[in-house]
Design a protein around this motif. Structure first.
Motif, PDB file in Angstrom:
ATOM      1  N   UNK A  91       0.914  -1.141  -0.027  1.00  0.00           N
ATOM      2  CA  UNK A  91       0.002   0.161  -0.021  1.00  0.00           C
ATOM      3  C   UNK A  91       0.854   1.399   0.201  1.00  0.00           C
ATOM      4  N   UNK A  92       1.922   1.495   0.801  1.00  0.00           N
ATOM      5  CA  UNK A  92       2.835   2.567   0.854  1.00  0.00           C
ATOM      6  C   UNK A  92       3.647   2.514  -0.404  1.00  0.00           C
ATOM      7  N   UNK A  93       3.911   1.787  -0.958  1.00  0.00           N
ATOM      8  CA  UNK A  93       4.821   1.756  -2.184  1.00  0.00           C
ATOM      9  C   UNK A  93       3.923   2.218  -3.458  1.00  0.00           C
ATOM     10  N   UNK A  94       2.757   1.793  -3.477  1.00  0.00           N
ATOM     11  CA  UNK A  94       1.760   2.007  -4.378  1.00  0.00           C
ATOM     12  C   UNK A  94       1.647   3.670  -4.211  1.00  0.00           C
ATOM     13  N   UNK A  95       1.365   4.192  -3.172  1.00  0.00           N
ATOM     14  CA  UNK A  95       1.259   5.597  -2.903  1.00  0.00           C
ATOM     15  C   UNK A  95       2.474   6.551  -3.313  1.00  0.00           C
ATOM     16  N   UNK A  96       3.667   5.992  -2.774  1.00  0.00           N
ATOM     17  CA  UNK A  96       4.937   6.645  -3.225  1.00  0.00           C
ATOM     18  C   UNK A  96       5.056   6.707  -4.562  1.00  0.00           C
ATOM     19  N   UNK A  97       4.767   5.675  -5.289  1.00  0.00           N
ATOM     20  CA  UNK A  97       5.066   5.653  -6.770  1.00  0.00           C
ATOM     21  C   UNK A  97       4.366   6.716  -7.440  1.00  0.00           C
ATOM     22  N   UNK A  98       2.766   6.941  -7.095  1.00  0.00           N
ATOM     23  CA  UNK A  98       1.957   7.841  -7.751  1.00  0.00           C
ATOM     24  C   UNK A  98       2.300   9.330  -7.463  1.00  0.00           C
ATOM     25  N   UNK A  99       2.811   9.375  -6.080  1.00  0.00           N
ATOM     26  CA  UNK A  99       3.182  10.781  -5.733  1.00  0.00           C
ATOM     27  C   UNK A  99       4.482  11.333  -6.464  1.00  0.00           C
ATOM     28  N   UNK A 100       5.303  10.489  -6.854  1.00  0.00           N
ATOM     29  CA  UNK A 100       6.452  10.513  -7.609  1.00  0.00           C
ATOM     30  C   UNK A 100       5.971  11.167  -8.874  1.00  0.00           C
ATOM     31  N   UNK A 101       4.758  10.942  -9.717  1.00  0.00           N
ATOM     32  CA  UNK A 101       4.559  11.418 -11.089  1.00  0.00           C
ATOM     33  C   UNK A 101       4.413  12.566 -11.045  1.00  0.00           C
ATOM     34  N   UNK A 102       5.160  13.402 -12.102  1.00  0.00           N
ATOM     35  CA  UNK A 102       5.141  14.635 -12.170  1.00  0.00           C
ATOM     36  C   UNK A 102       3.686  15.269 -12.312  1.00  0.00           C
TER      37      UNK A 102
END
Length: 215
Positions: A91-102
Motif C-alpha cells: 500500500x505504501x509503495x503504491x502511494x509513493x510511486x504515484x506521488x512521484x509522478x510529475x
C-alpha cells in the motif's frame, strides 16, 4: 436468482453507455438532458488524467502482480487509489510511486489491506457506480459529466469540479442510494462565477470541434 447479477450488470453497462455521452437520454417517457453538462476540465487536463491512469495502472500492475488489485482514478490531476493490497508495505509503495509522478498534484490512498476482491464483488461495484450515476443525471442542475464515481464495497468515492452547493447535492444523492454505507468526497470546489466561466468556455469549445492544433 442465479441470473440476477448478470442482468443487473448488463443494465448498468447499458445505462453507463448513455450517461457517458452528452446526448439526451429518455427513460420511461422522461427525458434527461439538462443535467448532462460538458466536462469542466480542459481537454489538456483530461488527457493528463488519462495518462496518469494508464501509466500508474500498468506500472503498479506489473510491480505487484497478484499481490494487489489497484484501481487508479485521476480527476483534475488528483489521484485516488482504491482496491486491495496484500500488506501495508505494498500500500505504501503504491502511494509513493504515484506521488512521484510529475503530473499528480495530490494522491489519496484508500487501498484496503487484505485479499483481492472477487469478480462478483467487482461486478457489484460497477453496478452500484452506475446506479448512483443514474441518480445523478436525473438530479436537476448537477453536472454529472464533471464528476467520477468509484464504488468499493459499500463505500463510495466522489471526485469532480463542483460548486459548494453542487457538492452537497452530489454527496446527498450518493448517500441516499441503496447499498451505500459511506461517502467520501475529493471535490475541487469552485465559485459560481468560475462555474459560469467554465460553462461558457465549454460551449465555445463545442462550437469549434476542429480547433485543436494539427499535427
Amino acid at each position: 436468482m442465479q441470473n440476477t447479477l448478470p442482468i443487473k450488470l448488463f443494465a448498468a453497462i447499458l445505462i453507463s453507455s448513455f450517461l457517458s455521452g452528452c446526448g439526451v437520454l429518455a427513460v420511461g417517457g422522461v427525458v434527461a438532458g439538462a443535467s448532462v453538462m460538458a466536462d469542466r476540465r480542459t481537454p489538456a487536463v483530461q488527457a493528463i488524467d488519462k495518462g496518469i491512469e494508464l501509466e500508474a495502472g500498468n506500472a503498479l500492475g506489473k510491480r505487484f502482480g497478484d499481490g494487489a488489485h489497484i484501481n487508479v482514478t485521476s480527476f483534475n490531476q488528483k489521484v485516488l487509489l482504491t482496491g486491495e493490497a496484500k500488506d501495508a508495505d505494498v500500500k505504501s509503495q503504491a502511494s509513493a510511486y504515484v506521488k512521484a509522478m510529475k503530473n499528480a498534484r495530490s494522491v489519496f490512498n484508500e487501498l484496503i489491506v487484505g485479499p483481492n476482491s472477487t469478480f462478483t464483488a467487482r461486478a457489484n461495484d460497477s453496478y452500484l457506480e452506475s446506479k448512483i450515476k443514474t441518480q445523478m443525471i436525473f438530479t436537476e442542475k448537477l453536472p454529472s459529466n464533471s464528476m467520477v464515481i468509484i464504488a468499493e464495497g459499500s463505500s463510495v468515492y466522489l471526485m469532480g469540479i463542483l460548486t459548494q452547493n453542487e457538492a452537497e447535492i452530489a454527496k446527498k444523492v450518493a448517500s441516499n442510494t441503496s447499498g451505500v454505507k459511506d461517502v467520501y468526497v475529493y471535490f475541487d470546489i469552485i465559485s459560481e462565477a468560475e462555474k459560469t466561466r467554465l460553462e461558457k468556455q465549454g460551449k465555445a469549445d463545442e462550437s469549434q470541434p476542429n480547433s485543436a492544433p494539427q499535427q
